[in-house]
Design a protein around this motif. Structure first.
Motif, PDB file in Angstrom:
ATOM      1  N   GLN A   1       0.811  -1.208   0.000  1.00  0.00           N
ATOM      2  CA  GLN A   1       0.000   0.000   0.000  1.00  0.00           C
ATOM      3  C   GLN A   1       0.851   1.268   0.000  1.00  0.00           C
ATOM      4  O   GLN A   1       0.414   2.332  -0.438  1.00  0.00           O
TER       5      GLN A   1
ATOM      6  N   ASP B   1       1.273   2.427  -3.490  1.00  0.00           N
ATOM      7  CA  ASP B   1       0.057   3.052  -4.030  1.00  0.00           C
ATOM      8  C   ASP B   1      -0.177   4.426  -3.418  1.00  0.00           C
ATOM      9  O   ASP B   1      -0.562   5.391  -4.108  1.00  0.00           O
TER      10      ASP B   1
ATOM     11  N   ARG C   1      -7.438   3.553   7.278  1.00  0.00           N
ATOM     12  CA  ARG C   1      -6.701   2.596   6.425  1.00  0.00           C
ATOM     13  C   ARG C   1      -6.028   1.511   7.269  1.00  0.00           C
ATOM     14  O   ARG C   1      -6.074   0.324   6.944  1.00  0.00           O
TER      15      ARG C   1
END
Length: 659
Positions: A553, A556, A597
């Motif tokens: 992640q 990203d 998140r």
């Protein structure tokens, strides 16, 4: 040819013969034999000899000699009674030269002198003990192929106890001394005179060391005599430097290791070995600790012989001063019926241990070794009637045809015992009035028919018919009775073997149950440890999964941040008139999204962990295995290939579906 000597002890002329290293005497005047010496040759120790003499020998005609020359002492019996005792204990062949000796015009040679002068006895006793200890400590390990030579006239096991004094030496007043188990009298005298000053100095220097060893010896002997926990020699766990594990602790040249092995105290034996005890050190008769161990039934009764053999296996090939291996010593114990089971157990365990590293041919060569009398261990067992022990040896290729010095073989003795058993099993026809074994109705009817025929006058006229009724039918009855008795005797032997096997089975089951209980007590602790270990592994794997997802992640997020920065630059002018409040609001929004998140990442990690071990995942694996015709355990390794194959089959123009 066996050598017969003549000698005079305590004023009594005797003939003397050396059998198995033991002087056996027969009086020249009346031919009486020393029964005590006969029992020594048969291998009985002192307590056993005393019981046999009091129970059997001294109830008949005998003469008990006490005092005077030590070797002349004992219980004397007439010649024929002595022959019966020798035959009873299977050594008539060994003592045949002295029993059947007939004096001729050619006088036998004089027996070698082993005397102790009364004038020097007080001073000589410590020297004799020191000589025994020195020689036993320095004695080389006996070798199988090179046995020590036969001594001229070694004394018996009680010579150190009896106090031997010869009337000839008292009369001559020569003062020459010879000590039990010592070398030539003249040599010993010269050595004693030339080293007198040196020995005195050494005694003063080693007085403290000897005192310490005496203290250790007393503790060890106390435990061997009464093996209880309170008497256990605790110093063996941490022996001090002044402790000598190879020191002599009795008058027969035994070390503490000899005693430990004979008394079946294996723990003490192991501690002595760790303290430096020499497992092959021989006593005054050249006997190793393993030889002493099999002379008693302690290791058989306490089931410790297997552990002892593991410790002493390297000494199996040693021989004593009479050329006897450990198998000879086991065979000699078979003269006592109460030791037969132990002897068989010792032989089987020793041979099984040797079979682990050697072939039967090699073991057979060890069993075929002969002592100074020419006897093999198998021959001794056969002579004593120990059939089962002999059968075990022959299973390992022991040769029954090897003759001894008198020309006898094990085969001869085996045949003789078989004939004796057969003769004992066949009764005379006149004593067949007793009923046969129950259950054998056909035999019973035939025997009663034979008796009935014998009781009546035959009514047949022809000679063949009379012969059948008078000779053949009684002979058939005898043979049937012999067969029944032989079957009954064999059944009793099998019952004895069965009882021994059942005892061994019970002991093994008890040990197995104790071991199972110990394992059961350990299982909860092992299960808790395994659960703790599994929990730690799950935590490690969870942390690894979280780290992998964070790394994926992070890429990203970095890309999104870069795109957002470009977009912001295009929307806002570089004049620098941004509102700080708006910045703070965006920062708070960013922090909130970051927390959200992380929570989603943790939730995904937990779901992944649960999915990997849950029941639904197992169902999914089985479904894939059935569809693809593969094994369940192969599914995880083929997932990537299966996914690629399915994606390649997606129709053109449709979005790729997620598997």
């Amino acid at each position: 040819m066996p050598e017969i000597y003549k000698a005079t002890y305590s004023g009594v002329p005797v003939f003397e013969y050396l059998a198995k290293g033991i002087a056996c005497m027969r009086r020249r005047s009346d031919g009486w034999l020393n029964a005590t010496q006969i029992l020594k040759v048969a291998g009985f120790d002192k307590p056993q000899r005393t019981r046999i003499l009091e129970r059997d020998v001294q109830k008949g005609t005998h003469e008990k000699v006490q005092g005077g020359y030590g070797k002349y002492q004992g219980t004397w019996v007439p010649l024929e009674r002595g022959r019966q005792i020798a035959s009873q204990y299977g050594i008539e062949g060994v003592l045949q030269p002295i029993i059947d000796f007939r004096e001729t015009s050619e006088s036998p040679p004089l027996a070698p002198k082993h005397i102790t002068a009364a004038s020097t006895r007080t001073k000589a006793a410590p020297k004799a003990k020191a000589a025994v200890a020195k020689r036993a400590a320095a004695a080389p390990v006996p070798r199988v192929m090179a046995p020590p030579p036969r001594p001229v006239l070694p004394d018996s096991e009680s010579d150190l106890e009896d106090g031997d004094v010869s009337e000839e030496s008292l009369g001559s007043g020569s003062g020459s001394a010879s000590h039990s188990r010592a070398s030539s009298p003249g040599v010993y005298s010269q050595v004693s005179q030339s080293t007198n000053g040196v020995l005195g100095k050494r005694k003063r220097q080693t007085a403290g060391h000897e005192a310490a060893n005496e203290s250790y010896t007393e503790q060890l002997l106390q435990y061997f005599i009464q093996p209880i926990e309170e008497h256990f020699p605790q110093f063996l766990y941490r022996p001090l430097p002044d402790f000598d594990a190879n020191s002599i602790i009795d008058e027969e040249g035994h070390t503490a290791f000899h005693w430990a092995c004979a008394m079946a105290t294996v723990e003490v034996a192991q501690l002595l070995k760790e303290a430096g005890a020499d497992i092959s050190l021989a006593n005054a008769q050249g006997q190793t600790p393993l030889m002493r161990a099999i002379m008693f039934t302690n290791n058989y009764e306490q089931r410790t012989f297997s552990r002892l053999v593991d410790m002493l296996q390297s000494t199996v090939y040693c021989m004593d001063r009479y050329g006897q291996t450990v198998f000879h010593h086991i065979a000699l114990t078979t003269t006592t019926r109460s030791k037969l089971a132990a002897a068989r157990n010792y032989i089987e365990l020793l041979l099984a241990k040797l079979a682990e590293t050697q072939s039967k041919e090699q073991i057979g060569r060890i069993l075929d070794m002969r002592n100074l009398e020419g006897d093999t261990a198998l021959l001794i067992c056969a002579r004593n009637g120990a059939r089962k022990c002999a059968r075990v040896m022959m299973d390992f290729l022991a040769n029954p045809g090897i003759p001894n010095n008198q020309g006898h073989t094990a085969t001869e003795y085996i045949n003789q015992h078989d004939q004796m058993r057969t003769a004992a099993a066949i009764p005379t026809f006149s004593n067949m009035s007793t009923s046969p074994p129950p259950g054998n109705q056909s035999i019973q009817q035939l025997l009663h028919g034979a008796q009935h025929v014998e009781a009546q006058e035959p009514t047949f006229v022809s000679a063949p018919a009379k012969s059948i009724m008078q000779d053949v039918l009684p002979d058939i009855g005898k043979r049937l009775r012999s067969l029944a008795d032989a079957y009954e005797k064999e059944l009793k032997e099998k019952d004895s073997d069965l009882r021994q096997s059942q005892d061994l089975l019970q002991t093994t089951e008890a040990e197995t149950e104790a071991t199972t209980q110990q394992l059961d007590s350990l299982n909860p602790a092992m299960q808790e440890a395994e659960a703790q270990q599994s929990f730690q592994q799950v935590n490690v794997l969870t942390q690894r999964l979280r780290a992998v997802m964070e790394r994926n992640q992070a890429k990203d997020l970095a890309k999104l941040v870069q795109e957002e920065e470009h977009r912001a630059k295009a929307l806002y002018s570089p004049a620098g008139n941004e509102d700080d409040a708006e910045k703070y609001q965006l920062m708070e929004e960013l922090a909130s999204l970051q927390r959200e998140r992380r929570a989603l990442v943790n939730e995904q990690v937990e779901l992944s962990a649960a999915a990997g071990v849950g029941e639904r995942m197992s169902d999914y694996r089985r479904l894939i295995a059935i569809c693809c015709n593969i094994r369940v355990e192969e599914v995880d390794g083929l997932l990537d290939d299966l996914l690629d194959s399915l994606q390649s089959l997606t129709p053109t123009g449709r979005e790729d579906s997620v598997f």
